[in-house]
Write a protein that holds these residues in place. Sequence first.
Motif, PDB file in Angstrom:
ATOM      1  N   ARG A 140      -6.053 -11.789  -2.976  1.00 27.61           N
ATOM      2  CA  ARG A 140      -6.171 -11.532  -1.541  1.00 27.61           C
ATOM      3  C   ARG A 140      -4.785 -11.432  -0.903  1.00 27.61           C
ATOM      4  O   ARG A 140      -4.528 -10.561  -0.057  1.00 27.61           O
ATOM      5  CB  ARG A 140      -6.972 -12.659  -0.889  1.00 27.61           C
ATOM      6  N   LEU A 141      -3.868 -12.294  -1.297  1.00 30.84           N
ATOM      7  CA  LEU A 141      -2.509 -12.273  -0.750  1.00 30.84           C
ATOM      8  C   LEU A 141      -1.811 -10.962  -1.109  1.00 30.84           C
ATOM      9  O   LEU A 141      -1.059 -10.387  -0.307  1.00 30.84           O
ATOM     10  CB  LEU A 141      -1.717 -13.463  -1.281  1.00 30.84           C
ATOM     11  N   ALA A 142      -2.060 -10.471  -2.319  1.00 30.70           N
ATOM     12  CA  ALA A 142      -1.414  -9.238  -2.783  1.00 30.70           C
ATOM     13  C   ALA A 142      -1.759  -8.045  -1.885  1.00 30.70           C
ATOM     14  O   ALA A 142      -0.950  -7.126  -1.728  1.00 30.70           O
ATOM     15  CB  ALA A 142      -1.822  -8.943  -4.225  1.00 30.70           C
ATOM     16  N   THR A 143      -2.940  -8.070  -1.270  1.00 29.91           N
ATOM     17  CA  THR A 143      -3.331  -6.942  -0.411  1.00 29.91           C
ATOM     18  C   THR A 143      -2.493  -6.863   0.857  1.00 29.91           C
ATOM     19  O   THR A 143      -2.489  -5.842   1.545  1.00 29.91           O
ATOM     20  CB  THR A 143      -4.815  -7.035  -0.021  1.00 29.91           C
ATOM     21  N   THR A 144      -1.788  -7.939   1.182  1.00 25.48           N
ATOM     22  CA  THR A 144      -0.972  -7.941   2.409  1.00 25.48           C
ATOM     23  C   THR A 144       0.475  -7.543   2.130  1.00 25.48           C
ATOM     24  O   THR A 144       1.249  -7.379   3.073  1.00 25.48           O
ATOM     25  CB  THR A 144      -0.974  -9.341   3.051  1.00 25.48           C
TER      26      THR A 144
END
Length: 1011
Positions: free
Chosen positions: A669-673
């Motif tokens: 999820r963090l990677a999508t930001t």
Amino acid sequence: MTILNNPRPAFSDAEAHQHLRTHFGIEGKLTSLPSERDQNFLVQTADGRELTFKIMNAAEPLSAIEFQTSLLHHLQRCDPALDVPRILPTVDGQDFATIASASGQHAVRLVSYLPGRPLAEEVKTPEILRGLGRLLGQLDRALASFGHPGAHRSFDWEIRTTPMARDRLHAVTDPEQRRLVETALDIYDARVVPALKNLRCGVIHNDANDWNVLVADGRVNGLIDFGDAVHSPIVAELAVACTYAMLDEVNPISVAARIVAGYHAEYPLQDAEFAVILDLVMARLAISVTMSAARRVGAADDPYLFVSERPAWDLLRKLSVIDHRIATGILRQACGLEAAPGARRIREWLSANRRNLAPLMNPHPSRQAKHVLNLGSLDEPLAAASAVQDNAGADDAYAELVRKHNFSLGLGPWGERRVIYTAPFFESVLAEGKRRNVHLGLDIFAPAGTEMFTPLAATVVAATINPDPQDYGGLLLLEHEPEPGLRFWTLWGHLDHASVRERRVGERLDAGSFVARLGDYAENGGWVPHVHLQLITVPYDDVSVIPGVGEEAFVTVWEDLYPRPYDFAGLIPEAFVRTGRTREELVEKRRRRLGRNVSMSYSTPLKMVRGEGVWLFDDSGRAYLDCYNNVAHLGHCHPNVVRAIASQAAVLNTNTRYLHDAIIDYTERLATTLPKELDTFFVVCTGSEANDLALRMSRAYTRRHDVLVLDWAYHGHTQALIDISPYKYKRKGGGGRPSFTHELPIPEVYRAPIAGTPEDIARHHAGEAGRIISSLVSEGHAPAAFIAETIPSVAGQIFLPPGYLKELYSHVRRAGGIVIADEVQVGFGRVGSSMWAFEEHGVIPDIVTMGKPIGNGHPLAVVAVRREIADSFANGMEYFNTFGGNPVSCAAGLAVLDTLEQEDLLTNASDQGAYLLEGMRRLQERYPAIGDVRGRGLFLGIEMVRDRATKEHAGDTASRISNRAKELGALMGTDGPHDNVIKLRPSMIFKREHADLLLQILDQAMGDTLP
């Protein structure tokens, strides 16, 4: 059929003995037993048996006798263990026989004798009273399946005949006694009659008086005489039993409560039944005393008829002044129920919505300095003066407390046992000889004329003036219904008369609307000016009967009927009760137990006990607007994060050596930001760990040691990070710059060394940085990395000019180094326009470090890095972090990301940040000491100067403003090389009203501080 005037049978002992022998074949000694309507004998046979021989009233119809017989047979079949008489057959196998006398035909019956003494001759212990209730509950439960035509009869003692008592009122000659009966009958008509359709009905014993209840060995042993059994509201069973048990008792309601509790445990009562118990007791008394009055002529020689007349009048007098809501509450709570149905729901709603209510006063009471007054001891001057209505003495005592404790609001807590209630109307009506001394509201002491506002929308129910000494003075009752079916009331006392007269019954007030002003001594009953605010969970038609003070014995009942109004007023429990060590004790303990260089904020340290949203609360319950603690990114104790942590902690928390989904869910999820290049993650615990790991990886990847930093930077507290933090190594206690650390000048726009646009300043500094890097390379000190906060914070909230980072990154990479963006403070949308501050500069770092706001206070940090750099770090040495990446921390981090998106907090940061920046620029126009204001999103700074023209540093001005703002209720910090920059980092949930308050406090703090 009525048997009011039919005489009781009067057979001689010899005649009774003859009939017993003839019809039942029993010989034995006969002893007369008391009875109002029938003739009863105890039979003792030669073989030791004890039986009861009953000669019934000639007026008793055959259907009634058959009904009683069927009832007793039903009980024997349904509950053989029930302590009631059992029928013995006649010599010819019948249930009863008939005999004749001058007054007519009499049925005779023989039943088993229950040993014991009448309750009338015993001490009514709590256990006996509960046992009576249990026995009646068992009985009525068994009778629930019984029906008989004979039960449906017209009978003077059936509770629904209460209105017929009006026909006997002429026999009550004493005017006061007649008034008491009329009151009881009026209550029956007004409250019981409408409720009858909602009351369960069935066959009941209907006469559990003290002579029909038997006690043996300290316990209830039986119930006799079913002659009054009738089909009636079931709750009348309790009302009759309570009526007799309450006679001559000092605390009659407590006696009834024990009986009701025993009954409810066996045969649960319904809400509608609880609500009429006291009314039915009064109805039974009205029947009894009017019966006695009607029978007085010609029956004075029968003491049984009048044995309870005087106690009955006394009890009726006591009950007539008891609030039926309170009595019902006592009975309900004795059964383990809420004293008022729905009280818990009201309390829970107010607790959950406290932060959303409009302020009770301005400033909000939670934001004001408060002190809990002591009105529970005459040793306290304020209590002593108030008890005797010495206004001057009370004024002086209160003023001395204000001087001593430096508060703006005095508090009189709910539940305080007070000595100041000396007027006669504080005598208890629930317990003879006791006084009411428990405060049932919240007192807020403030100057006369202080305006009060309603926290919730309201309707005015009552507006009145009570002028007596020690009374309320101006008084209002408001009704609130914040949700359908969630209804409660608030009483506001000690108000000034003019503002009370402004209110109209039926008037609708919106949340936040003006209610009234506080009255002075002449208008508020003679008290130090304050409001008595009381929460009420049951409806009242007459505001004058609402008690503001209660008896100590019923505190738990008061908690349901008149709950603490703290949430309604927006106050936390810590405003009233302090726990743990005092501030002074904590400071001393820290000195003894902690390292001396563990610092504290502010010249006078604060002890914080609670965090809620944008607020921190100290140990006195005072709320501070937190504009500094950027760790609580979503506000303190955000429910989404709290739930995520609690839920995961209840299931699993372990380390990364075991497989678990949480760390993958979070990092994906963090990677999508982030930019796609930053595809590899290390999850650690703190920002210092993240920066330390980033430094290690850059050195492993480049096989170099030198590091480029910005002047006055700070990156963490490990030794490796201290060595690259000028903020640490250049200050007191620091060892100076290490040879491998190379500083670049801060590209500061406000204090730029050249004139020009921000872009000009960026090019100048980037060019200077390029020359430094070239020199280092030529000298054999090519940098492993350049690390910088994207917005240098401790350097004074410095916003790098556009173009600077892009050019500098190019210089570093051409030199073979990697670039690290320290987003520990400024990441996760704080700048508002983007998730990461580096995005505004159009650059993609090789490594990004995150911490502080990432877990909203939970220890969590992350390093996001390009895969090839991470691979080079995998040189055979294991990297393991015991707590880094544990499931609970990952759950917290995921909740933060979810909330940022769900609540659109980046947009909020942009909007509120722009609004604050505009407001600070207006302050700059007013105060020449403000040299510069700067900010992006909710990351803002105000630089204070001595001279705006020369930009000379202003010494301790920023610190003095910060401390004054703390006194006014807002928390902020200072930073910069000269500690002259006010640093503001509010949480992402900051709203417009919070921004307005911050600007207001800044304005006042500067006005109070600056020359």
